[in-house]
Design a protein around this motif. Structure first.
Motif, mmCIF file in Angstrom:
data_model
loop_
_atom_site.group_PDB
_atom_site.id
_atom_site.type_symbol
_atom_site.label_atom_id
_atom_site.label_comp_id
_atom_site.label_asym_id
_atom_site.label_seq_id
_atom_site.Cartn_x
_atom_site.Cartn_y
_atom_site.Cartn_z
ATOM 1 N N TRP A 45 -52.470 -23.199 -12.282
ATOM 2 C CA TRP A 45 -53.167 -22.344 -12.190
ATOM 3 C C TRP A 45 -53.353 -20.961 -13.841
ATOM 4 O O TRP A 45 -53.971 -20.622 -14.336
ATOM 5 C CB TRP A 45 -54.238 -21.408 -11.406
ATOM 6 N N GLY A 46 -51.851 -20.823 -13.429
ATOM 7 C CA GLY A 46 -51.162 -19.856 -14.861
ATOM 8 C C GLY A 46 -51.418 -19.865 -16.143
ATOM 9 O O GLY A 46 -51.922 -19.467 -16.630
ATOM 10 N N ALA A 152 -61.052 -18.228 -17.596
ATOM 11 C CA ALA A 152 -59.997 -18.337 -17.442
ATOM 12 C C ALA A 152 -59.785 -17.119 -16.742
ATOM 13 O O ALA A 152 -58.771 -16.915 -15.859
ATOM 14 C CB ALA A 152 -59.518 -17.316 -18.861
ATOM 15 N N LEU A 153 -60.676 -16.211 -16.314
ATOM 16 C CA LEU A 153 -60.502 -14.833 -15.648
ATOM 17 C C LEU A 153 -60.830 -15.823 -13.952
ATOM 18 O O LEU A 153 -59.848 -15.387 -12.943
ATOM 19 C CB LEU A 153 -61.940 -14.416 -15.044
ATOM 20 N N GLU A 154 -61.548 -17.183 -14.166
ATOM 21 C CA GLU A 154 -61.667 -17.612 -12.722
ATOM 22 C C GLU A 154 -60.671 -18.390 -12.514
ATOM 23 O O GLU A 154 -60.040 -18.383 -11.261
ATOM 24 C CB GLU A 154 -62.578 -18.622 -12.960
ATOM 25 N N ASN A 155 -59.790 -19.375 -13.212
ATOM 26 C CA ASN A 155 -58.778 -19.485 -13.578
ATOM 27 C C ASN A 155 -56.928 -18.449 -13.217
ATOM 28 O O ASN A 155 -56.527 -18.995 -12.320
ATOM 29 C CB ASN A 155 -57.991 -20.674 -14.631
ATOM 30 N N ASN A 161 -54.242 -16.213 -6.031
ATOM 31 C CA ASN A 161 -55.150 -16.302 -4.296
ATOM 32 C C ASN A 161 -53.873 -16.975 -4.370
ATOM 33 O O ASN A 161 -52.748 -17.407 -2.679
ATOM 34 C CB ASN A 161 -56.262 -17.222 -4.402
ATOM 35 N N TYR A 162 -52.691 -17.926 -4.778
ATOM 36 C CA TYR A 162 -51.923 -18.542 -3.851
ATOM 37 C C TYR A 162 -51.213 -18.234 -4.207
ATOM 38 O O TYR A 162 -50.152 -18.170 -3.499
ATOM 39 C CB TYR A 162 -51.702 -19.564 -5.436
ATOM 40 N N THR A 208 -59.051 -24.290 0.974
ATOM 41 C CA THR A 208 -60.492 -23.783 1.128
ATOM 42 C C THR A 208 -60.029 -23.980 -0.856
ATOM 43 O O THR A 208 -61.085 -23.594 -1.593
ATOM 44 C CB THR A 208 -60.991 -23.267 1.280
ATOM 45 N N PHE A 209 -58.859 -23.885 -0.869
ATOM 46 C CA PHE A 209 -58.636 -23.409 -2.281
ATOM 47 C C PHE A 209 -58.517 -24.878 -3.657
ATOM 48 O O PHE A 209 -57.989 -25.272 -2.935
ATOM 49 C CB PHE A 209 -57.176 -23.243 -3.223
ATOM 50 N N PRO A 210 -59.106 -24.893 -4.391
ATOM 51 C CA PRO A 210 -59.071 -26.123 -5.518
ATOM 52 C C PRO A 210 -57.548 -26.705 -6.277
ATOM 53 O O PRO A 210 -56.608 -25.485 -6.119
ATOM 54 C CB PRO A 210 -60.285 -25.947 -6.738
#
Length: 213
Positions: A45-46, A152-155, A161-162, A208-210
């Motif tokens: 995700w980064g 980008a902010l969402e990613n 979160n991870y 719950t995470f993508p």
């Protein structure tokens, strides 16, 4: 009969200790895998965040280029229109016709609409029909840049979160390690139960995470 109780008690305690050891090893193994998985997802995700930021930056540059094109086109049309106004005020119909032949297609549409509307607007540039080249592209690229920036902010948040989950699973590893220490049986069980509970919460949150592969 009294002599048989200590061996049975010792055997039962040994079996309980063995069961706890098995659960402990299983929990350590699962937690290690989940920690590695969370680290992998945080990294992915980064990477997605970096790509989205790069795409947003590229779209901003394209939007600026399109805006520059529209600004230059507007400046050209304004110069031509200024000459038309001067010629029209002088009553030089030949010069007026000459200048009108050199209108750009975009300005011609606006000029005709302005004439058809009885020249009630402040000029052709004030009409809705006047759209210099590059205007629509600038709007499109700006919208794309905004979308990619939000993405980008969402990613970035997903990666965070991870990363936070790795801390949670690290707590599970700590509690499980404490359950292996030479402590009172009830203390070991308490540490193990707490570790299982924290691991269950972490797994429930992780589901719950993508996922990005």
């Amino acid at each position: 009969m009294t002599d048989e109780l200590p061996p049975r008690t010792t055997k039962g305690a040994h079996e309980k200790k063995k069961a706890i050891d098995v659960v402990t090893v299983f929990l350590l193994s699962i937690t290690a895998v989940l920690t590695a998985w969370c680290g992998f997802e945080a990294s992915k995700w980064g990477g997605e965040m970096s790509i989205a930021f790069s795409q947003a930056s590229s779209a901003r540059i394209q939007a600026a280029a399109a805006e520059g094109e529209a600004r230059d086109a507007r400046q050209y049309d304004l110069s031509i229109y200024t000459q038309w106004v001067l010629a029209d005020l002088d009553g030089d119909t030949e010069l007026v016709s000459y200048i009108e032949e050199r209108f750009t297609p975009e300005f011609r549409v606006a000029f005709d609409a302005w004439n058809a509307g009885g020249r009630s607007d402040r000029g052709p540039f004030a009409t809705e029909e006047y759209v210099p080249p590059g205007t629509d592209e600038a709007v499109e690229f700006t919208a794309r840049a905004d979308t990619k920036f939000d993405e980008a902010l969402e990613n970035n948040q997903r990666g965070d979160n991870y990363a936070l989950l790795t801390v949670l699973f690290a707590l599970v590893l700590f509690l499980t390690a404490m359950a292996q220490r030479e402590l009172a049986p009830w203390v070991r069980r308490a540490f193990l139960i707490l570790a299982i509970a924290v691991a269950a919460v972490g797994i429930a949150i992780m589901l719950t995470f993508p996922i990005r592969i």
